[in-house]
Design an enzyme around this catalytic site. Sequence first.
Site, mmCIF file in Angstrom:
data_model
loop_
_atom_site.group_PDB
_atom_site.id
_atom_site.type_symbol
_atom_site.label_atom_id
_atom_site.label_comp_id
_atom_site.label_asym_id
_atom_site.label_seq_id
_atom_site.Cartn_x
_atom_site.Cartn_y
_atom_site.Cartn_z
ATOM 1 N N ASN C 52 -7.663 -1.911 -2.975
ATOM 2 C CA ASN C 52 -7.529 -0.935 -1.875
ATOM 3 C C ASN C 52 -8.396 -1.339 -0.693
ATOM 4 O O ASN C 52 -9.555 -1.729 -0.850
ATOM 5 C CB ASN C 52 -7.819 0.502 -2.325
ATOM 6 C CG ASN C 52 -9.141 0.689 -3.044
ATOM 7 O OD1 ASN C 52 -9.619 -0.210 -3.730
ATOM 8 N ND2 ASN C 52 -9.726 1.863 -2.906
ATOM 9 N N ILE C 53 -7.803 -1.264 0.489
ATOM 10 C CA ILE C 53 -8.477 -1.657 1.735
ATOM 11 C C ILE C 53 -8.484 -0.427 2.627
ATOM 12 O O ILE C 53 -7.484 -0.083 3.257
ATOM 13 C CB ILE C 53 -7.727 -2.832 2.420
ATOM 14 C CG1 ILE C 53 -7.439 -3.984 1.437
ATOM 15 C CG2 ILE C 53 -8.511 -3.326 3.642
ATOM 16 C CD1 ILE C 53 -8.652 -4.670 0.852
ATOM 17 N N GLU C 54 -9.622 0.247 2.648
ATOM 18 C CA GLU C 54 -9.703 1.518 3.369
ATOM 19 C C GLU C 54 -9.958 1.320 4.863
ATOM 20 O O GLU C 54 -10.233 0.199 5.320
ATOM 21 C CB GLU C 54 -10.785 2.394 2.735
ATOM 22 C CG GLU C 54 -10.431 2.731 1.294
ATOM 23 C CD GLU C 54 -11.360 3.719 0.633
ATOM 24 O OE1 GLU C 54 -11.020 4.195 -0.460
ATOM 25 O OE2 GLU C 54 -12.438 4.013 1.205
ATOM 26 N N CYS C 63 -3.465 1.031 -0.153
ATOM 27 C CA CYS C 63 -3.881 1.025 -1.555
ATOM 28 C C CYS C 63 -3.695 -0.355 -2.197
ATOM 29 O O CYS C 63 -3.001 -1.225 -1.670
ATOM 30 C CB CYS C 63 -3.056 2.018 -2.362
ATOM 31 S SG CYS C 63 -3.101 3.724 -1.772
ATOM 32 N N GLU C 65 -1.966 -1.210 -4.852
ATOM 33 C CA GLU C 65 -0.590 -1.510 -5.263
ATOM 34 C C GLU C 65 0.221 -2.027 -4.070
ATOM 35 O O GLU C 65 0.979 -2.995 -4.186
ATOM 36 C CB GLU C 65 0.091 -0.246 -5.817
ATOM 37 C CG GLU C 65 -0.591 0.365 -7.038
ATOM 38 C CD GLU C 65 -1.631 1.434 -6.657
ATOM 39 O OE1 GLU C 65 -2.337 1.289 -5.632
ATOM 40 O OE2 GLU C 65 -1.716 2.430 -7.409
ATOM 41 N N CYS C 96 -0.555 6.551 -6.098
ATOM 42 C CA CYS C 96 -0.225 7.660 -5.201
ATOM 43 C C CYS C 96 1.265 7.596 -4.852
ATOM 44 O O CYS C 96 1.944 6.595 -5.103
ATOM 45 C CB CYS C 96 -1.086 7.614 -3.941
ATOM 46 S SG CYS C 96 -0.537 6.454 -2.676
ATOM 47 N N CYS C 99 2.469 4.619 -2.638
ATOM 48 C CA CYS C 99 2.631 3.368 -3.387
ATOM 49 C C CYS C 99 3.884 3.418 -4.250
ATOM 50 O O CYS C 99 4.603 2.421 -4.362
ATOM 51 C CB CYS C 99 1.404 3.105 -4.252
ATOM 52 S SG CYS C 99 -0.006 2.609 -3.236
HETATM 53 ZN ZN LIG Z 1 -1.384 4.389 -3.179
#
Ligand SMILES: [Zn+2]
Lengths: 160, 160, 160, 160
Positions: C52-54, C63, C65, C96, C99
């Site tokens: 995940n790359i926020e 996210c 995935e 989520c 994704c």
């Molecule tokens: Zn997600």
Amino acid sequence: MSVSTWALDVPSRDKLIKAAIEAKEFAYAKYSKFRVGAALLSTDGQIIKGANIENASYGGTICAERTAIVKAVSEGTKSFVALAVVTDVASALSPCGMCRQVIREFCAQNMPILLVPSDYSERIAKGQSDGILETSIAELLPHSFGPEHLELPREGAQSS
Amino acid sequence: MSVSTWALDVPSRDKLIKAAIEAKEFAYAKYSKFRVGAALLSTDGQIIKGANIENASYGGTICAERTAIVKAVSEGTKSFVALAVVTDVASALSPCGMCRQVIREFCAQNMPILLVPSDYSERIAKGQSDGILETSIAELLPHSFGPEHLELPREGAQSS
Amino acid sequence: MSVSTWALDVPSRDKLIKAAIEAKEFAYAKYSKFRVGAALLSTDGQIIKGANIENASYGGTICAERTAIVKAVSEGTKSFVALAVVTDVASALSPCGMCRQVIREFCAQNMPILLVPSDYSERIAKGQSDGILETSIAELLPHSFGPEHLELPREGAQSS
Amino acid sequence: MSVSTWALDVPSRDKLIKAAIEAKEFAYAKYSKFRVGAALLSTDGQIIKGANIENASYGGTICAERTAIVKAVSEGTKSFVALAVVTDVASALSPCGMCRQVIREFCAQNMPILLVPSDYSERIAKGQSDGILETSIAELLPHSFGPEHLELPREGAQSS
Ligand SMILES: [Zn+2]
Ligand SMILES: [Zn+2]
Ligand SMILES: [Zn+2]
Ligand SMILES: [Zn+2]
């Protein structure tokens, strides 16, 4: 309606700023604890409020500015005079890039965007400068990508 | 207010479906030409309408269901009885995953979600079945990720 | 290549799970502190990792995935055998909705999706059950909206 | 490594532009038919390619620039020298706001961003100007919102 009626007069500006401050109260900022309020003034005199509505997935978060715009557009209001944005920080903070792109879709390049510090009311009460940064999409999203670019002639094969 | 008052009675159900159909008229579906309307019924009896508001960037698009939810929440309304969704397709189509995740944040697992075919009114007029698929977030987003998962104990180092 | 070669054999499954655990190390989870790792196995035997790359805007977060999928597709890999996902939580957590929708675009309805608890390796070392929940998009995104729905005949006027 | 090694020399610039053009071939632009390619040069000399990966939900679309960034970051590469972007349009088009926000998270304000026209190679072959617009995040996202703003002191109650 003449263009001159779209100018942001002082009472409308005040009302718009207050609406953005009120809008912040309904922020759902469960994850960032960073509340944002926004208010849009439409050319027919409506004020449409928005607040940031976060999501456990983070990526599903919708900011205050986009909330205000989708509220307006989904009620048939697509012509705007000004936008005000406020956070809980005592300086003028600016919309994220995603919001700038959505503002770009619906608002004129030179529409006033008022970035309001959280202590705006105290500043006014003390007779200080209001601390507002007044800007526009022309300034915030230069060389912007927009609907017209999707219609330019394209080379190459169509992808799937 | 007792839980029983939240049940979706027949007149409310009809009204909600009609609101979703009306909401579709304000879709801004410039790119997909695929209009969607949504309507939320809150526990205090309000109907909040949403439509899909697309964006030249595609990724900036906000669907009808999310528009309805952010409208409601940003006005302080966070408790809902039912959601209706309709498109221009003559069968019951379902929310995208992103919308399911946002519905998950605010709606009960078993809240009725009514997926309405575009020809609902003709079906009713002809005395046919209404063609509605009635579902819920429990059904549409099983094993869902939600706010409570962000609070579970975590192993390992904190990332940056 | 016969369909049987796409089955997930035990060594590939182990390798895929380990890759998801490794992938988590590169999470950029600055805001949620909730790291997620993912790994995709392609039909030509590649393993593609994601984390995940926020983003400070929250809404700009991508996210694990989706990171894995866009990595693969943007290298020309669009055919997949299985996906594994792991967090720092000692139970099987699920993608989520966003994704799920992106997985839906590229993966078969019955492609195995392995939801791996953070303590998987300890469980194996102790001879316990591996704690994995094995699922699929058919299960995680029922009645899903997909590319084919955009091509269905539509009633009504085109919107702008 | 000295800062001077991060300058974009002519051979690296050419290589980066070619990589962006190649990257476009793997665009999944099923809905917009608008292909975009991107390439990132990291400070350790890697070139990371991205393409736009669209989604039936439209909102789930991930652009070429963001694809390149999440690919790099999820492999542990977070330090960049330059970014090149190209479409099928014979003029220099610019990243959407969402991508500008994600670039903002990981790239220096003055990192060169090269907006490459689709006919770049023909222009060069004909000895014309290359048609590239060279810009930066400082220019494309002025007054940007970033990670540091989330850490500023905040007034008011915490929201839920
Ligand atoms: Zn997600
Ligand atoms: Zn924003
Ligand atoms: Zn949706
Ligand atoms: Zn973009």
